[in-house]
Write a protein that holds these residues in place. Structure first.
Motif, short mmCIF file in Angstrom:
data_model
loop_
_atom_site.label_atom_id
_atom_site.label_comp_id
_atom_site.label_asym_id
_atom_site.label_seq_id
_atom_site.Cartn_x
_atom_site.Cartn_y
_atom_site.Cartn_z
N THR A 1 0.81 -1.22 0.00
CA THR A 1 0.00 0.00 0.00
C THR A 1 0.84 1.27 0.00
OG1 THR A 1 -0.14 -0.11 2.42
CG2 THR A 1 -1.93 -1.11 1.17
N SER A 2 2.14 1.15 0.23
CA SER A 2 2.99 2.34 0.24
C SER A 2 4.45 1.93 0.10
CB SER A 2 2.81 3.14 1.54
OG SER A 2 3.31 2.42 2.66
N ALA B 1 10.32 8.42 5.38
CA ALA B 1 9.27 8.90 4.48
C ALA B 1 8.34 7.74 4.14
CB ALA B 1 9.88 9.48 3.21
N ASN B 2 7.11 8.08 3.82
CA ASN B 2 6.11 7.07 3.46
C ASN B 2 5.20 7.64 2.39
OD1 ASN B 2 3.94 5.25 3.38
ND2 ASN B 2 4.12 4.75 5.54
N GLU B 3 5.18 7.02 1.22
CA GLU B 3 4.36 7.48 0.11
C GLU B 3 3.38 6.37 -0.30
OE1 GLU B 3 4.19 10.38 -1.56
OE2 GLU B 3 5.67 11.37 -0.26
N ALA C 1 6.05 7.00 -6.20
CA ALA C 1 6.19 6.92 -4.73
C ALA C 1 7.63 6.62 -4.34
CB ALA C 1 5.25 5.84 -4.18
N VAL C 2 8.29 5.73 -5.08
CA VAL C 2 9.68 5.39 -4.79
C VAL C 2 10.57 6.63 -4.93
CG1 VAL C 2 11.69 4.08 -5.60
CG2 VAL C 2 9.47 2.95 -5.40
N THR C 3 10.40 7.37 -6.01
CA THR C 3 11.24 8.55 -6.22
C THR C 3 10.95 9.63 -5.19
OG1 THR C 3 9.68 9.42 -7.87
CG2 THR C 3 11.52 8.10 -8.68
N LYS C 4 9.69 9.80 -4.82
CA LYS C 4 9.34 10.82 -3.81
C LYS C 4 9.90 10.45 -2.43
CE LYS C 4 5.12 12.87 -5.71
NZ LYS C 4 3.66 13.07 -5.49
N GLN D 1 12.73 12.53 -0.29
CA GLN D 1 12.48 13.07 1.05
C GLN D 1 13.60 12.74 2.02
OE1 GLN D 1 8.44 12.70 2.77
NE2 GLN D 1 7.78 12.10 0.72
N VAL D 2 14.06 11.50 2.01
CA VAL D 2 15.09 11.14 2.99
C VAL D 2 16.46 11.69 2.58
CG1 VAL D 2 13.91 9.11 3.90
CG2 VAL D 2 15.40 8.84 1.94
N ILE D 3 16.71 11.77 1.27
CA ILE D 3 17.99 12.31 0.82
C ILE D 3 18.08 13.82 1.11
CG2 ILE D 3 19.30 12.90 -1.29
CD1 ILE D 3 18.78 10.09 -2.28
N SER D 4 16.94 14.49 1.12
CA SER D 4 16.95 15.93 1.39
C SER D 4 17.44 16.24 2.81
CB SER D 4 15.56 16.52 1.18
OG SER D 4 14.64 16.02 2.14
N TYR D 5 17.43 15.24 3.68
CA TYR D 5 17.95 15.42 5.05
C TYR D 5 19.47 15.59 5.04
CZ TYR D 5 19.10 14.22 9.90
OH TYR D 5 19.60 14.21 11.18
N LEU D 6 20.12 15.02 4.02
CA LEU D 6 21.58 14.96 3.99
C LEU D 6 22.19 16.23 3.39
CD1 LEU D 6 21.98 11.32 2.61
CD2 LEU D 6 22.15 12.04 4.99
N ASP D 7 23.37 16.53 3.84
CA ASP D 7 24.22 17.52 3.18
C ASP D 7 25.26 16.71 2.42
OD1 ASP D 7 26.05 19.35 2.34
OD2 ASP D 7 26.31 20.35 4.27
N LEU D 8 25.03 16.49 1.14
CA LEU D 8 25.86 15.57 0.38
C LEU D 8 27.29 16.07 0.15
CD1 LEU D 8 23.18 14.32 -2.18
CD2 LEU D 8 24.17 13.05 -0.27
N LYS D 9 27.55 17.34 0.50
CA LYS D 9 28.93 17.84 0.46
C LYS D 9 29.71 17.37 1.68
CE LYS D 9 27.78 22.00 -2.21
NZ LYS D 9 27.75 23.49 -2.21
N ARG D 10 28.96 17.04 2.73
CA ARG D 10 29.60 16.66 3.98
C ARG D 10 29.30 15.20 4.36
NH1 ARG D 10 26.79 19.53 8.72
NH2 ARG D 10 25.31 17.90 8.18
#
Length: 516
Positions: free
Chosen positions: A12-13, A29-31, A53-56, A60-69
């Motif tokens: 279902t998600s 995240a849950n879509e 849903a997979v891409t969203k 969402q979880v990747i947006s938590y990261l600072d990928l430079k650090r």
């Protein structure tokens, strides 16, 4: 910081959880997406909605990261098993996703099960003959949708399709393959006898890889949509049930995991394949060295939802006024009734049933109703009926792998103290509730950690689970259940000859109404 993402493409998600290397959860995240039931027995989903849903969820979880650090070590996957998508020669879908809950192939499952080949195929594949399996779904397609069958160039499940879209890779993990009814779990290759029955060839199925298989090369389109670096390592993973066992720490011999979400399951991990002479349980791979043995049930939390919506509709507004969850209010009502519901039994087969009876035509029933019984009795009987059915799965499992050393219980129901105690009382065994958070995602993350060399052994998951609580059986209650469970089991056997008859009537009556 080093991080890893565990993702679960569920019924279902799709869920995504960002973990540190210490197993700590940093964000999630849950879509969701709909399930389509446009015809009797249909249970389909739209693969494009799932891909979105997979891409969203990943974004969402990747947006938590600072990928430079921060360092994203990898993304590892869990998914629902026994889904089917038919593809043309260009890998374009000819169908939506048939989920495990689609029962339209019941007629063909019965034909295979009653043939000389039925038990032979089960003993080689570990998959009971049932409409859930790809074997039966493809046979239904061949007979009922010949136009699609003739165009079919490839067959896969939802995880394989998602990976093909994201990366262009064409592969299936050994865990998902072992759930198809087309894969020999002893020889670890596609089973020719089953392929012949289904009318498919090995070339139409994805090559099989291990759970720890790594790949990368996310397509530019999805790099932009998710924010995930193109060179990120992805790990194949396994199916959700196997990873749920891993995610709650039920990976040692004799440790049984009981899960009740929308559906439910009773499972134990072994180091070798095991099948049941009576064909009541499954045996699926986790990876090439671990196997999960057990039984799934169709009727878990979905039955409680039915009771809420159809027996207690008025309580929804009451719960809102009290600022309570409706389910919590219903369990409070059920708790006012003594164990055993004063002799009211409920068979929870609202969606047919898988283990242990493997009867797609099974139907639900209340038994023992008298004038003294109230709606409170009925809701408690519903909860008890779900647990009785899980207990019958455990009884079958005990015949094959022996008595459990420990029972771990998880899923949405595990938030309810009443249901936890009920499980301990019916099973007559202490039940431990791990503090799990999306156990399939955690299981996927641990598979990823092992693949990446972060951990050496899957048992490290026990360090990530956190606190647990244990419920001991109440002697007064289990004495009551000890009397009622045999009645429940005998009644199931006595009703079985009529399940097909009532199902046929319901289908025919439904058709005649539609024509009117």
């Amino acid at each position: 910081m080093n991080y890893i993402i565990g993702m679960d493409i569920g019924t279902t998600s799709t869920k995504a959880v960002l973990y540190g290397e210490d197993g700590q959860v940093y964000t999630h995240a849950n879509e969701g997406y709909p399930l389509y039931r446009d015809a009797t027995g249909m249970a389909e989903e739209d693969q494009e909605e799932i891909l979105t849903a997979v891409t969203k969820a990943l974004k969402q979880v990747i947006s938590y990261l600072d990928l430079k650090r921060d360092n994203l070590r990898g993304v590892s996957f869990s998914s629902a098993n026994q889904s089917l998508i038919v593809l043309d020669k260009n890998h374009r879908p000819l169908t939506r996703v048939q989920t495990w809950g689609d029962t339209r192939s019941a007629k063909y499952a019965a034909q295979i099960k009653n043939s000389a080949r039925g038990q032979s195929i089960y003993e080689k594949t570990g998959t009971p003959i049932h409409p859930m399996s790809l074997l039966c779904k493809i046979l239904w397609l061949k007979n009922e949708r010949p136009d699609i069958y003739k165009k079919a160039a490839y067959y896969c499940g939802i995880k394989e399709y998602i990976f093909y879209r994201l990366f262009g890779v064409w592969q299936m993990d050994i865990s998902v393959a072992s759930c198809t009814g087309l894969f020999n779990i002893f020889q670890q290759k596609w089973e020719q006898e089953a392929l012949k029955v289904a009318g498919v060839s090995e070339e139409q199925l994805p090559p099989v890889v291990d759970a720890y298989h790594q790949f990368s090369g996310l397509k530019d389109e999805f790099v932009k949509k998710t924010g995930c670096p193109a060179n990120t390592t992805f790990i194949q993973g396994a199916f959700d049930g196997a990873l749920s066992n891993l995610g709650v720490g039920a990976i040692d011999a004799g440790v049984v995991a009981v899960t009740i979400g929308t559906s439910g399951a009773v499972r134990v991990v072994t180091d070798h394949p095991v099948t049941d002479p009576k064909g009541r349980i499954f045996c699926y791979a986790v990876d090439k060295g671990h196997y999960v043995v057990g039984g799934p049930v169709n009727n878990g939390g979905v039955v409680f939802r039915w009771a809420r919506d159809n027996l207690f509709d008025a309580e929804k507004s009451t719960a809102a006024l009290l600022h309570k969850n409706t389910y919590d209010l219903l369990t409070e009502i059920a708790a006012q009734v003594p164990a055993g519901s004063d002799g009211l039994l409920f068979h929870p087969f609202l969606s047919g049933e898988r283990a242990p009876i493997w009867e797609a035509n099974a139907r639900g029933s209340f038994f023992g109703l008298t004038q003294m019984h109230t709606r409170a009795h009925m809701v408690r009987a519903v909860l008890e009926g779900i647990v009785y059915n899980l207990y019958t799965v455990l009884l079958a499992l005990e015949e094959v792998v022996g008595q459990p050393k420990e029972i771990l219980a998880t899923g949405g129901f595990a938030r309810s103290q009443l249901w936890r105690q009920m499980l301990a009382d019916v099973f007559e065994t202490p039940v431990t509730i791990p503090q799990d958070f999306e156990s399939s995602c955690l299981g996927a993350a641990v598979i990823g950690m092992k693949s990446l060399g972060i951990v050496d052994d899957l048992s490290v998951v026990k360090q990530f689970i956190g606190e647990t609580s244990t419920y001991d059986p109440n002697p007064k209650n289990f004495a009551v259940y000890r009397e009622l469970v045999p009645i429940y089991i005998r009644l199931t056997r006595q009703l079985r000859p009529e399940y097909e008859n009532i199902a046929r009537f319901q289908i025919e009556h439904s058709h005649s109404q539609n024509e009117d």
